[in-house]
Write a protein that holds these residues in place. Structure first.
Motif, PDB file in Angstrom:
ATOM      1  N   UNK A  75      18.985  76.618  68.667  1.00  7.36           N
ATOM      2  CA  UNK A  75      18.520  75.587  69.700  1.00  7.36           C
ATOM      3  C   UNK A  75      18.285  76.122  70.873  1.00  7.36           C
ATOM      4  N   UNK A  76      19.123  77.050  71.389  1.00  7.63           N
ATOM      5  CA  UNK A  76      19.294  77.522  72.741  1.00  7.63           C
ATOM      6  C   UNK A  76      18.935  79.170  72.920  1.00  7.63           C
ATOM      7  N   UNK A  77      18.758  79.818  71.816  1.00  3.90           N
ATOM      8  CA  UNK A  77      18.431  81.330  71.633  1.00  3.90           C
ATOM      9  C   UNK A  77      19.918  81.803  72.051  1.00  3.90           C
ATOM     10  N   UNK A  78      19.828  83.216  72.142  1.00  2.00           N
ATOM     11  CA  UNK A  78      20.983  83.790  72.566  1.00  2.00           C
ATOM     12  C   UNK A  78      20.928  84.825  73.790  1.00  2.00           C
ATOM     13  N   UNK A  79      21.802  85.168  74.637  1.00  2.00           N
ATOM     14  CA  UNK A  79      21.660  86.376  75.897  1.00  2.00           C
ATOM     15  C   UNK A  79      22.538  87.368  75.751  1.00  2.00           C
ATOM     16  N   UNK A  80      22.204  88.378  76.434  1.00  2.00           N
ATOM     17  CA  UNK A  80      23.241  89.392  76.624  1.00  2.00           C
ATOM     18  C   UNK A  80      24.473  89.219  77.244  1.00  2.00           C
ATOM     19  N   UNK A  81      25.756  89.951  77.051  1.00  2.00           N
ATOM     20  CA  UNK A  81      26.851  89.485  77.814  1.00  2.00           C
ATOM     21  C   UNK A  81      26.624  89.666  79.407  1.00  2.00           C
ATOM     22  N   UNK A  82      25.933  90.629  79.661  1.00  2.00           N
ATOM     23  CA  UNK A  82      25.358  90.807  81.060  1.00  2.00           C
ATOM     24  C   UNK A  82      24.957  89.684  82.020  1.00  2.00           C
ATOM     25  N   UNK A  83      24.131  88.888  81.111  1.00  2.00           N
ATOM     26  CA  UNK A  83      23.536  87.714  81.589  1.00  2.00           C
ATOM     27  C   UNK A  83      24.522  86.494  81.761  1.00  2.00           C
ATOM     28  N   UNK A  84      25.314  86.475  81.097  1.00  2.00           N
ATOM     29  CA  UNK A  84      26.422  85.238  81.214  1.00  2.00           C
ATOM     30  C   UNK A  84      27.578  85.622  80.519  1.00  2.00           C
ATOM     31  N   UNK A  85      28.635  86.059  81.403  1.00  2.00           N
ATOM     32  CA  UNK A  85      30.003  86.425  80.957  1.00  2.00           C
ATOM     33  C   UNK A  85      30.776  85.019  80.567  1.00  2.00           C
ATOM     34  N   UNK A  86      30.558  84.073  81.331  1.00  2.00           N
ATOM     35  CA  UNK A  86      31.073  82.668  81.025  1.00  2.00           C
ATOM     36  C   UNK A  86      32.440  82.682  81.919  1.00  2.00           C
ATOM     37  N   UNK A  87      32.545  83.283  82.889  1.00  2.00           N
ATOM     38  CA  UNK A  87      33.668  82.835  83.867  1.00  2.00           C
ATOM     39  C   UNK A  87      33.320  83.517  85.182  1.00  2.00           C
ATOM     40  N   UNK A  88      33.740  82.484  86.274  1.00  2.00           N
ATOM     41  CA  UNK A  88      33.370  82.672  87.679  1.00  2.00           C
ATOM     42  C   UNK A  88      33.911  84.032  88.100  1.00  2.00           C
ATOM     43  N   UNK A  89      35.015  84.575  87.805  1.00  2.00           N
ATOM     44  CA  UNK A  89      35.697  85.657  88.378  1.00  2.00           C
ATOM     45  C   UNK A  89      35.699  86.723  87.368  1.00  2.00           C
ATOM     46  N   UNK A  90      34.916  87.711  87.438  1.00  2.00           N
ATOM     47  CA  UNK A  90      34.712  88.680  86.209  1.00  2.00           C
ATOM     48  C   UNK A  90      35.762  89.445  86.077  1.00  2.00           C
ATOM     49  N   UNK A  91      36.929  89.483  86.874  1.00  2.00           N
ATOM     50  CA  UNK A  91      38.135  90.092  86.609  1.00  2.00           C
ATOM     51  C   UNK A  91      39.164  89.424  86.135  1.00  2.00           C
ATOM     52  N   UNK A  92      38.994  88.085  85.949  1.00  2.00           N
ATOM     53  CA  UNK A  92      39.960  87.151  85.325  1.00  2.00           C
ATOM     54  C   UNK A  92      39.909  87.251  83.751  1.00  2.00           C
ATOM     55  N   UNK A  93      40.957  86.753  82.972  1.00  3.22           N
ATOM     56  CA  UNK A  93      40.878  86.703  81.786  1.00  3.22           C
ATOM     57  C   UNK A  93      40.247  84.917  81.205  1.00  3.22           C
ATOM     58  N   UNK A  94      39.647  84.697  80.065  1.00  2.06           N
ATOM     59  CA  UNK A  94      39.492  83.600  79.825  1.00  2.06           C
ATOM     60  C   UNK A  94      40.380  82.833  79.603  1.00  2.06           C
TER      61      UNK A  94
END
Length: 382
Positions: free
Chosen positions: A108-127
């Protein structure tokens, strides 16, 4: 002197014969991407199935790509909310999901590389999705209680929570640099940008090639049915096979170089994420010892598997990625399973799961249809 020496030697032989610590050697090892962690989230379904798709890309193209797990998660949260509200709250809502949810998201939405969407606002934080899921659930429950007519902005509020915790990824932002494309020569996007669906096209993945297998006696064998487990909010269909044939297809796929997603119960005390071993002892008294020493395992029949499932002793609670096979020094075989609890868990992030454990505790597996044995492929018509 001779008698005590002989007696000691006999004891040593007995110890080595019946209480051997595990020593593993590789039977099959299929290339996959590195182990990573889902951290404090219930998103194993995306981490495992995204890893599976990454391995498929390696198999199909020979190239490695790091896909975004959280892109699939974010899109599935949107679909899950729509499902929950339109079913007036009579549906599962939470962090859980299944392999087909990732396939549905990609279609439905395709896929993207991790570099395009890490899924957190602070890259240094854990999920960590604890607070986010609580807020999302409050919104959909409010939408059901008040009805969408009286709460017309529920979708915007819901998306706003996702933006706050996972970062924005609006439709207009779904652009990927052409350098990320795996095969620019075949699909000529040179100098252009790619949408997630266009990027999916470069991976050579055919999402219709994947089938999900299970083995239960409450449905006819070789039929396709909707498995009644809590996280199957999308009403995904499963092909039902006799247990022996279910295992034969797992082994055949691995032997032919196909990896597999595994949905399984990990609540057993003989599943040890720390030690990286999962087994089913023949004798319950060996439950502790068997995590460190080779002990006889239980013979798992179709009837026993069914009873454990219907008693809730086998439940759907974790998804992982089978990437190979190993054997211990006695010849017992185990599946090499990539987990998503980081490299500090198990055996550098992997768990060695015995065949009896899979026969009893595997809810289902997803694999490429070309990994099926001929008998199964013919019977299922795929």
């Amino acid at each position: 002197m001779n008698k005590p020496i002989f007696y000691i030697a006999f004891l040593l032989f007995s110890y080595n014969g019946f209480s051997q610590t595990y020593e593993f050697h590789t039977i099959k090892d299929i290339e996959a991407t590195p182990v990573i962690s889902q951290d404090q989230t219930g998103t194993c379904w995306s981490f495992s199935t995204t890893s599976f798709l990454e391995a498929e890309i390696i198999r199909l193209t020979g190239k490695k790509v790091d896909l975004s797990e959280m892109y699939n998660v974010r899109n599935t949260y949107l679909d899950k909310a729509e499902n929950y509200v339109m079913r007036q709250g009579k549906a599962q809502f939470g962090e859980g999901g299944l392999s087909h949810d990732v396939i549905n998201s990609a279609k439905r939405y395709g896929v993207v590389p991790e570099s395009n969407f890490i899924g957190k606002t602070d890259p240094n934080s854990v999920y960590n999705h604890d607070k986010m899921v609580g807020e999302l659930e409050a919104i959909v429950k409010k939408a059901v209680a008040e009805t969408p007519k009286k709460y017309p902005n529920w979708k915007a509020d819901y998306a706003g929570v996702l933006d706050t915790y996972m970062g924005k990824f609006n439709q207009d932002d779904k652009i990927i640099s052409s350098q990320q494309a795996i095969d620019n020569n075949k699909i000529n996007y040179e100098g252009k940008s790619l949408t997630p669906k266009q990027f999916l096209a470069t991976t050579k993945l055919n999402l219709d090639d994947y089938v999900t297998l299970t083995s239960f006696t409450n449905e006819a064998f070789y039929s396709k049915f909707i498995l009644s487990i809590p996280d199957n909010f999308a009403n995904g269909s499963y092909y039902n096979l006799p247990l022996d044939e279910f295992i034969q297809n797992i082994d055949n796929a691995l032997d032919k170089g196909f990896t597999i997603t595994l949905d399984t119960d990990v609540s057993e005390k003989t599943f040890s994420g720390a030690r990286g071993i999962a087994v089913i002892p023949e004798n319950e008294g060996d439950a502790t010892l068997i995590l460190n020493e080779i002990k006889p395992e239980k013979r798992i029949t179709q009837e026993y598997r069914q009873a454990e499932f219907e008693n809730y002793d086998t439940v759907d609670d974790h998804l992982m990625h089978i990437v190979g096979k190993v054997a211990d020094q006695k010849g017992n075989q185990y599946y090499k399973v990539k987990n998503s609890w980081g490299t500090s868990s198990g055996r550098d992030g992997f768990v060695y799961i015995s065949v009896p454990f899979v026969r009893l505790k595997a809810i289902s597996v997803m694999l490429h249809k070309d990994g099926l044995i001929k008998k199964t492929k013919t019977a299922l018509g795929v």
